[in-house]
Design a protein around this motif. Sequence first.
Motif, PDB file in Angstrom:
ATOM      1  N   ASP A 124       0.850  -1.189   0.000  1.00 60.59           N
ATOM      2  CA  ASP A 124       0.000   0.000   0.000  1.00 60.59           C
ATOM      3  C   ASP A 124       0.891   1.246   0.000  1.00 60.59           C
ATOM      4  O   ASP A 124       1.632   1.468  -0.931  1.00 60.59           O
ATOM      5  CB  ASP A 124      -0.968  -0.028   1.182  1.00 60.59           C
ATOM      6  CG  ASP A 124      -1.926  -1.225   1.110  1.00 60.59           C
ATOM      7  OD1 ASP A 124      -2.263  -1.626  -0.025  1.00 60.59           O
ATOM      8  OD2 ASP A 124      -2.293  -1.763   2.162  1.00 60.59           O
ATOM      9  N   ARG A 125       0.874   2.008   1.082  1.00 55.67           N
ATOM     10  CA  ARG A 125       1.697   3.233   1.134  1.00 55.67           C
ATOM     11  C   ARG A 125       2.878   3.092   2.077  1.00 55.67           C
ATOM     12  O   ARG A 125       3.489   4.084   2.466  1.00 55.67           O
ATOM     13  CB  ARG A 125       0.819   4.413   1.561  1.00 55.67           C
ATOM     14  CG  ARG A 125      -0.257   4.779   0.553  1.00 55.67           C
ATOM     15  CD  ARG A 125      -1.163   5.848   1.085  1.00 55.67           C
ATOM     16  NE  ARG A 125      -1.961   5.365   2.198  1.00 55.67           N
ATOM     17  CZ  ARG A 125      -2.485   6.139   3.151  1.00 55.67           C
ATOM     18  NH1 ARG A 125      -2.260   7.434   3.121  1.00 55.67           N
ATOM     19  NH2 ARG A 125      -3.216   5.631   4.112  1.00 55.67           N
ATOM     20  N   PHE A 126       3.214   1.849   2.438  1.00 52.55           N
ATOM     21  CA  PHE A 126       4.310   1.609   3.369  1.00 52.55           C
ATOM     22  C   PHE A 126       5.487   0.944   2.668  1.00 52.55           C
ATOM     23  O   PHE A 126       5.317  -0.020   1.921  1.00 52.55           O
ATOM     24  CB  PHE A 126       3.861   0.721   4.529  1.00 52.55           C
ATOM     25  CG  PHE A 126       2.740   1.285   5.350  1.00 52.55           C
ATOM     26  CD1 PHE A 126       2.758   2.616   5.750  1.00 52.55           C
ATOM     27  CD2 PHE A 126       1.667   0.493   5.722  1.00 52.55           C
ATOM     28  CE1 PHE A 126       1.731   3.139   6.511  1.00 52.55           C
ATOM     29  CE2 PHE A 126       0.632   1.009   6.480  1.00 52.55           C
ATOM     30  CZ  PHE A 126       0.651   2.337   6.881  1.00 52.55           C
ATOM     31  N   ILE A 127       6.695   1.473   2.920  1.00 48.16           N
ATOM     32  CA  ILE A 127       7.936   0.812   2.513  1.00 48.16           C
ATOM     33  C   ILE A 127       8.420   0.006   3.714  1.00 48.16           C
ATOM     34  O   ILE A 127       8.621   0.559   4.798  1.00 48.16           O
ATOM     35  CB  ILE A 127       9.012   1.839   2.109  1.00 48.16           C
ATOM     36  CG1 ILE A 127       8.622   2.561   0.812  1.00 48.16           C
ATOM     37  CG2 ILE A 127      10.373   1.145   1.961  1.00 48.16           C
ATOM     38  CD1 ILE A 127       8.825   1.741  -0.437  1.00 48.16           C
ATOM     39  N   LEU A 128       8.615  -1.308   3.532  1.00 46.51           N
ATOM     40  CA  LEU A 128       9.029  -2.184   4.621  1.00 46.51           C
ATOM     41  C   LEU A 128      10.463  -2.643   4.387  1.00 46.51           C
ATOM     42  O   LEU A 128      10.808  -3.123   3.302  1.00 46.51           O
ATOM     43  CB  LEU A 128       8.100  -3.400   4.718  1.00 46.51           C
ATOM     44  CG  LEU A 128       6.592  -3.102   4.809  1.00 46.51           C
ATOM     45  CD1 LEU A 128       5.796  -4.395   4.856  1.00 46.51           C
ATOM     46  CD2 LEU A 128       6.290  -2.243   6.022  1.00 46.51           C
ATOM     47  N   LEU A 129      11.296  -2.508   5.436  1.00 49.97           N
ATOM     48  CA  LEU A 129      12.701  -2.907   5.373  1.00 49.97           C
ATOM     49  C   LEU A 129      12.970  -3.971   6.428  1.00 49.97           C
ATOM     50  O   LEU A 129      12.557  -3.810   7.595  1.00 49.97           O
ATOM     51  CB  LEU A 129      13.615  -1.705   5.624  1.00 49.97           C
ATOM     52  CG  LEU A 129      13.402  -0.455   4.757  1.00 49.97           C
ATOM     53  CD1 LEU A 129      14.323   0.663   5.226  1.00 49.97           C
ATOM     54  CD2 LEU A 129      13.636  -0.769   3.295  1.00 49.97           C
ATOM     55  N   PRO A 130      13.691  -5.041   6.079  1.00 54.14           N
ATOM     56  CA  PRO A 130      14.031  -6.072   7.081  1.00 54.14           C
ATOM     57  C   PRO A 130      15.283  -5.714   7.879  1.00 54.14           C
ATOM     58  O   PRO A 130      15.804  -6.543   8.619  1.00 54.14           O
ATOM     59  CB  PRO A 130      14.255  -7.316   6.218  1.00 54.14           C
ATOM     60  CG  PRO A 130      14.797  -6.785   4.937  1.00 54.14           C
ATOM     61  CD  PRO A 130      14.125  -5.449   4.723  1.00 54.14           C
ATOM     62  N   PHE A 131      15.772  -4.502   7.735  1.00 54.06           N
ATOM     63  CA  PHE A 131      16.969  -4.034   8.435  1.00 54.06           C
ATOM     64  C   PHE A 131      16.720  -2.621   8.941  1.00 54.06           C
ATOM     65  O   PHE A 131      15.767  -1.943   8.507  1.00 54.06           O
ATOM     66  CB  PHE A 131      18.195  -4.054   7.515  1.00 54.06           C
ATOM     67  CG  PHE A 131      17.989  -3.332   6.209  1.00 54.06           C
ATOM     68  CD1 PHE A 131      18.184  -1.962   6.106  1.00 54.06           C
ATOM     69  CD2 PHE A 131      17.579  -4.027   5.078  1.00 54.06           C
ATOM     70  CE1 PHE A 131      17.981  -1.290   4.916  1.00 54.06           C
ATOM     71  CE2 PHE A 131      17.368  -3.361   3.872  1.00 54.06           C
ATOM     72  CZ  PHE A 131      17.569  -1.995   3.791  1.00 54.06           C
ATOM     73  N   SER A 132      17.575  -2.160   9.846  1.00 55.33           N
ATOM     74  CA  SER A 132      17.453  -0.797  10.359  1.00 55.33           C
ATOM     75  C   SER A 132      17.887   0.195   9.291  1.00 55.33           C
ATOM     76  O   SER A 132      18.938   0.041   8.667  1.00 55.33           O
ATOM     77  CB  SER A 132      18.322  -0.620  11.606  1.00 55.33           C
ATOM     78  OG  SER A 132      18.405   0.757  11.959  1.00 55.33           O
ATOM     79  N   ILE A 133      17.074   1.232   9.085  1.00 53.57           N
ATOM     80  CA  ILE A 133      17.436   2.247   8.103  1.00 53.57           C
ATOM     81  C   ILE A 133      18.643   3.063   8.584  1.00 53.57           C
ATOM     82  O   ILE A 133      19.257   3.806   7.818  1.00 53.57           O
ATOM     83  CB  ILE A 133      16.228   3.173   7.812  1.00 53.57           C
ATOM     84  CG1 ILE A 133      16.483   3.959   6.531  1.00 53.57           C
ATOM     85  CG2 ILE A 133      15.965   4.100   8.984  1.00 53.57           C
ATOM     86  CD1 ILE A 133      15.285   4.726   6.052  1.00 53.57           C
ATOM     87  N   GLN A 134      18.995   2.883   9.876  1.00 59.27           N
ATOM     88  CA  GLN A 134      20.151   3.590  10.421  1.00 59.27           C
ATOM     89  C   GLN A 134      21.408   2.723  10.468  1.00 59.27           C
ATOM     90  O   GLN A 134      22.420   3.134  11.053  1.00 59.27           O
ATOM     91  CB  GLN A 134      19.836   4.081  11.838  1.00 59.27           C
ATOM     92  CG  GLN A 134      18.621   5.000  11.913  1.00 59.27           C
ATOM     93  CD  GLN A 134      18.353   5.433  13.330  1.00 59.27           C
ATOM     94  OE1 GLN A 134      18.928   6.412  13.823  1.00 59.27           O
ATOM     95  NE2 GLN A 134      17.481   4.702  14.017  1.00 59.27           N
ATOM     96  N   THR A 135      21.351   1.552   9.853  1.00 65.13           N
ATOM     97  CA  THR A 135      22.503   0.657   9.917  1.00 65.13           C
ATOM     98  C   THR A 135      23.741   1.310   9.302  1.00 65.13           C
ATOM     99  O   THR A 135      23.674   1.966   8.247  1.00 65.13           O
ATOM    100  CB  THR A 135      22.204  -0.676   9.207  1.00 65.13           C
ATOM    101  OG1 THR A 135      23.343  -1.539   9.319  1.00 65.13           O
ATOM    102  CG2 THR A 135      21.894  -0.467   7.736  1.00 65.13           C
ATOM    103  N   GLU A 136      24.890   1.138   9.972  1.00 71.36           N
ATOM    104  CA  GLU A 136      26.118   1.778   9.506  1.00 71.36           C
ATOM    105  C   GLU A 136      26.539   1.290   8.130  1.00 71.36           C
ATOM    106  O   GLU A 136      27.224   2.009   7.389  1.00 71.36           O
ATOM    107  CB  GLU A 136      27.252   1.503  10.511  1.00 71.36           C
ATOM    108  CG  GLU A 136      27.049   2.190  11.846  1.00 71.36           C
ATOM    109  CD  GLU A 136      28.222   1.940  12.790  1.00 71.36           C
ATOM    110  OE1 GLU A 136      29.115   1.149  12.417  1.00 71.36           O
ATOM    111  OE2 GLU A 136      28.254   2.561  13.870  1.00 71.36           O
ATOM    112  N   GLU A 137      26.142   0.056   7.777  1.00 70.47           N
ATOM    113  CA  GLU A 137      26.529  -0.509   6.484  1.00 70.47           C
ATOM    114  C   GLU A 137      25.934   0.290   5.316  1.00 70.47           C
ATOM    115  O   GLU A 137      26.363   0.132   4.171  1.00 70.47           O
ATOM    116  CB  GLU A 137      26.103  -1.975   6.403  1.00 70.47           C
ATOM    117  CG  GLU A 137      26.974  -2.933   7.199  1.00 70.47           C
ATOM    118  CD  GLU A 137      26.684  -2.884   8.697  1.00 70.47           C
ATOM    119  OE1 GLU A 137      27.416  -3.544   9.460  1.00 70.47           O
ATOM    120  OE2 GLU A 137      25.728  -2.198   9.104  1.00 70.47           O
ATOM    121  N   ILE A 138      24.935   1.140   5.607  1.00 69.43           N
ATOM    122  CA  ILE A 138      24.367   2.008   4.567  1.00 69.43           C
ATOM    123  C   ILE A 138      24.645   3.477   4.865  1.00 69.43           C
ATOM    124  O   ILE A 138      25.064   4.233   3.986  1.00 69.43           O
ATOM    125  CB  ILE A 138      22.843   1.776   4.424  1.00 69.43           C
ATOM    126  CG1 ILE A 138      22.575   0.378   3.864  1.00 69.43           C
ATOM    127  CG2 ILE A 138      22.213   2.828   3.511  1.00 69.43           C
ATOM    128  CD1 ILE A 138      21.114   0.061   3.672  1.00 69.43           C
TER     129      ILE A 138
END
Length: 399
Positions: free
Chosen positions: A258-272
């Motif tokens: 719907d209007r949600f983006i779902l991530l299986p990881f933290s959006i604050q992860t240092e790897e990104i």
Amino acid sequence: MLKTFETYRYGRLISDMQRISFKGIIKAGKSYPMIIPEPLPVVKSNSGITDANYAVRPDGKVIITCVVRRKGPPVESFIDFDIDGRKWRRRVKIFGEKQVSFEFPLSPGLHRVQISLPKDSIPFDNLYYLPVSVSGRERIAIFTDDIPRRLESAMEAMGLEYTWSTKPGYVPAKNIFILDGVNGNLDYLSLYYSGGIISVNNETRIGGVRIEKIPQRYGLFEFNGIQLTEPVPYGFLIRGGEVLLRFSNGDPAVVLKDRFILLPFSIQTEEITLHTYFIPFLDFLIENINRELAIKTYPDFFVSGPAVITTPEKKIFRIGKDEKFVFKETGFYLVKRKGVTSLYAINPPEEEYNLEPLNKREMRLIFSEQRRYDGTIFFLMLFVLLAVIEYLMERRRYG
């Protein structure tokens, strides 16, 4: 016209004899001597809109550019713009073919722009449908359990307005939320935000999606031609929704529901967040929350299901996975499909605006010198053939 023309090869054809309808026949060197053409009178003067496009300025103003064409002497006229029911009129002098541009203040979202000229001898080119999509300035509400330093830095670099809180809730004048490390009532949040980015956890609940906790894995993925250089740790599998990106092992990396983006990881992860692709990645996520497309096309274009289509007459059609919907009439069609809202504008094909008629040489090539054939010889020969058959049958009958 060409299909009908090929179907009815013998008979009387009444046509405007536009070259566009016969260009394939001319190129192939075909001829149809059994057809008697009766060209309609050539239009001596006509004004039409043959194309239209738009551009959005940095300040949000929309520039609409129309291509107008005039056959005959120059004329002082006007162009009417109907934008979502609001009307504007602009004066214009039309001669030959020219581009004219006008500025309009449009709000973010999809807009139906109907452009028209005064009616004349050929009405179909007096009306043009233009879909317009205006992206709004994104305003972000961030909800995390700790101060999101890198997220804040990215927001500032992207020129986005944001607020931060540890308690998910309604923040006035914000249209997107980011949820990471805290739990929020998604039914409540969806009432006040146009969409959200959610780093899922054990407590995340959203209809039509199953979230499965797994032992931690590491994966790489690619977006917009950008390849991650450091594996991202994730501890959930997201089942359901539309998978926008996958890890190299096939697990979902970014899911739209719907209007949600779902991530299986933290959006604050240092790897990104410690890499230069963090900001492009955020931009990719935000773009996919409110996906609204403005598309111009022609009759007989179709979309595949599953989809919900609203026609120009406001009729609603729902089609399944293996079905398709064909646009037959001109006008606006609103299509909702796989999380994307698209506004289609159907106009006549570009070649239909070419009103140039066949010249005498081309008419001779297609219809040959026998074009005055009226069927008399054919019926005389048929009568003679029937008479011969009757004579032979009589001789056989009486020996």
